[in-house]
Each structure stands twice: as structure tokens, then as C-alpha cells.
Design an enzyme around this catalytic site. Structure first.
Site, PDB file in Angstrom:
ATOM      1  N   PRO A   1       0.688  -1.164   0.372  1.00 52.30           N
ATOM      2  CA  PRO A   1      -0.305   0.123  -0.199  1.00 52.30           C
ATOM      3  C   PRO A   1       0.447   1.418   0.112  1.00 52.30           C
ATOM      4  O   PRO A   1       0.021   2.209  -0.445  1.00 52.30           O
ATOM      5  CB  PRO A   1      -1.213  -0.500   0.824  1.00 52.30           C
ATOM      6  CG  PRO A   1       0.148  -0.993   2.289  1.00 52.30           C
ATOM      7  CD  PRO A   1       0.627  -1.178   0.750  1.00 52.30           C
ATOM      8  N   HIS A   2       2.043   1.178   0.611  1.00 52.25           N
ATOM      9  CA  HIS A   2       2.528   2.670   0.302  1.00 52.25           C
ATOM     10  C   HIS A   2       4.429   2.423  -0.050  1.00 52.25           C
ATOM     11  O   HIS A   2       4.869   1.222   0.747  1.00 52.25           O
ATOM     12  CB  HIS A   2       3.205   2.906   1.611  1.00 52.25           C
ATOM     13  CG  HIS A   2       1.428   2.886   2.600  1.00 52.25           C
ATOM     14  ND1 HIS A   2       0.250   3.880   2.595  1.00 52.25           N
ATOM     15  CD2 HIS A   2       0.938   2.230   3.698  1.00 52.25           C
ATOM     16  CE1 HIS A   2      -0.472   3.951   3.363  1.00 52.25           C
ATOM     17  NE2 HIS A   2      -0.286   2.480   4.299  1.00 52.25           N
ATOM     18  N   TYR A   3       4.197   2.887  -0.929  1.00 48.83           N
ATOM     19  CA  TYR A   3       6.063   3.248  -1.699  1.00 48.83           C
ATOM     20  C   TYR A   3       6.948   1.621  -1.990  1.00 48.83           C
ATOM     21  O   TYR A   3       7.841   2.279  -1.332  1.00 48.83           O
ATOM     22  CB  TYR A   3       6.844   4.030  -0.216  1.00 48.83           C
ATOM     23  CG  TYR A   3       5.988   5.135   0.039  1.00 48.83           C
ATOM     24  CD1 TYR A   3       5.806   6.117  -1.083  1.00 48.83           C
ATOM     25  CD2 TYR A   3       5.307   5.872   1.208  1.00 48.83           C
ATOM     26  CE1 TYR A   3       5.893   7.322  -1.109  1.00 48.83           C
ATOM     27  CE2 TYR A   3       4.972   6.814   1.252  1.00 48.83           C
ATOM     28  CZ  TYR A   3       4.936   7.500   0.178  1.00 48.83           C
ATOM     29  OH  TYR A   3       4.043   9.259   0.591  1.00 48.83           O
TER      30      TYR A   3
END
Length: 227
Positions: free
Chosen positions: A122-124
Site C-alpha cells: 500500500p505505500h512506497y
């Protein structure tokens, strides 16, 4: 069960949770599927029901219930399953089979991957030449490293043994329900067994058996012994 058999596809994954079941069933080790992902997606995409999937560009099929946010890039061959979210800034470079109920987050990059159903990156995150099992999750900033610095074929280290893969690009095989902590690096040839955890800020390579924790000190302990 032999030590090497713990690396088998059937030991790492429940194939009822992926559209790639027929591809993976033909393998002994899951990484054997990596060179065939693109062609498999092209063939599968042509068989998808048009009342459920919309074709968006060449070799890109997206389920009509998927939520595709603006400001992302999706290249084929690619299939994105039902109820999946592709958030702003995602970069899907092709050869990506993304299952149902997944999250592909902001600034996350995918390339030559199979994401089982309910996977979250979900993130980076960077996920390349990898297979992520059912309900596996990579914390913010966790990445796969898929090429060795000397560009030689990747070896999976199994204790004192070495399992040759013949692949120059191979990130990580995460079994079902694996948790990878924030800002961890999974080096080429990483295999993590079902339900295991990689703590934040870890640098890992080799095999982590099912039901274990990899600490950021490099120590491994059974899940039930965690503090």
C-alpha cells in the site's frame, strides 16, 4: 518433509486464491513461473468475460469493480481483479497479475509479479520478479531487490545448501499470510514461508520457514516465542 521440499509451490501457497493457479500448478518451485507470467496473462486475458472485465489498452484487463484512482500508469500485459484498489502514483510496468481485493498503493511499483487475492502493497513499495501469497502484506517502504550486484544467477540459500534457480531476476516468494515490516529489504532469492513475519528495518535473504520471525538483527525465532 525434506528441507528443500519446504520451498515447493504447494507448501507456500493455497492456489485457490489466485487466477494463476494453472500456471503455478505446473511448477515445483514457484519462481519457475516468473519467465512465463507475461504470456500467461495474455492468454488468460483473452478468456475473461467482457461483462466483468474491461480492456483498457493493449493486453490490459481491469475488473469493472476495481477502483482505479487517477494519476497512475498501467502497462500490459496486466490483469487487475475485482474490488482491487490501484491508488494515485502507482506504476505497474507490465507482466502483473493482481488478484481480488488487493491494494496497490501510492508510489508502489510492480513488475513481473503475481499478487494473490487480498495482498496489500500500500505505500512506497517496489515488487519485482516476485510472487506474493494470499493476504500477504508489505509495510511502508518495504521493497524487493531482484538483481544481484554482480548480475549472476540468483541462488536460494537453504541453510548450508544452495538451490540454483537459473534466473538473473528473482525478488521474493512470500507465502500466504506473510507480514513484512516497514522499510525492509528482501534481497534476491528470498523465500518466506506461510504465516511468517519479517520485522521492520530488516535486510533478509535466503529461506525463512513457516511460522517464524526474522528480526532486524538477523536472528530468527518461532512466532510463539516473540516478546
Amino acid at each position: 518433509m525434506t528441507e528443500e521440499s519446504k520451498l515447493y509451490t504447494k507448501e507456500l501457497y493455497d492456489l485457490t486464491h489466485t487466477a494463476a493457479a494453472s500456471l503455478l500448478e505446473s511448477t515445483t518451485y514457484p519462481w519457475e513461473a516468473l519467465p512465463r507470467i507475461g504470456q500467461f496473462i495474455r492468454e488468460l486475458g483473452k478468456s475473461l468475460p467482457p461483462e466483468e472485465y474491461e480492456q483498457r489498452g493493449e493486453d490490459v484487463w481491469i475488473h469493472k469493480t476495481a477502483k482505479i484512482y487517477p494519476n497512475n500508469y498501467i502497462a500490459g500485459p496486466c490483469i487487475i481483479g475485482p474490488e482491487t484498489e490501484v491508488r494515485p502514483g502507482a506504476f505497474i510496468r507490465g507482466n502483473a497479475l493482481v488478484g481480488a481485493g488487493c491494494v496497490v498503493g501510492n508510489s508502489t511499483e510492480l513488475k513481473n509479479v503475481i499478487l494473490f487475492d487480498s495482498v496489500q502493497v500500500p505505500h512506497y513499495n517496489y515488487v519485482g520478479d516476485s510472487i506474493l501469497g494470499y493476504k500477504s502484506h508489505m509495510g511502508a517502504g518495504a521493497v524487493t531487490s531482484n538483481v544481484k550486484q554482480d548480475k549472476t544467477p540468483v541462488i536460494v540459500h537453504l541453510g548450508f545448501r544452495k538451490v540454483e534457480t537459473g534466473l538473473k531476476k528473482f525478488g521474493a516468494m512470500l507465502g500466504d499470510h506473510v507480514e513484512v515490516g516497514c522499510n525492509s529489504v528482501l534481497n534476491p532469492g528470498t523465500v518466506v514461508g506461510k504465516g511468517s513475519r519479517v520485522y521492520p528495518l530488516s535486510m533478509m535473504r535466503g529461506f525463512l520457514p513457516s511460522g517464524m520471525i526474522h528480526k532486524n538483527t538477523g536472528e530468527t525465532i518461532p512466532l510463539q516465542e516473540r516478546n
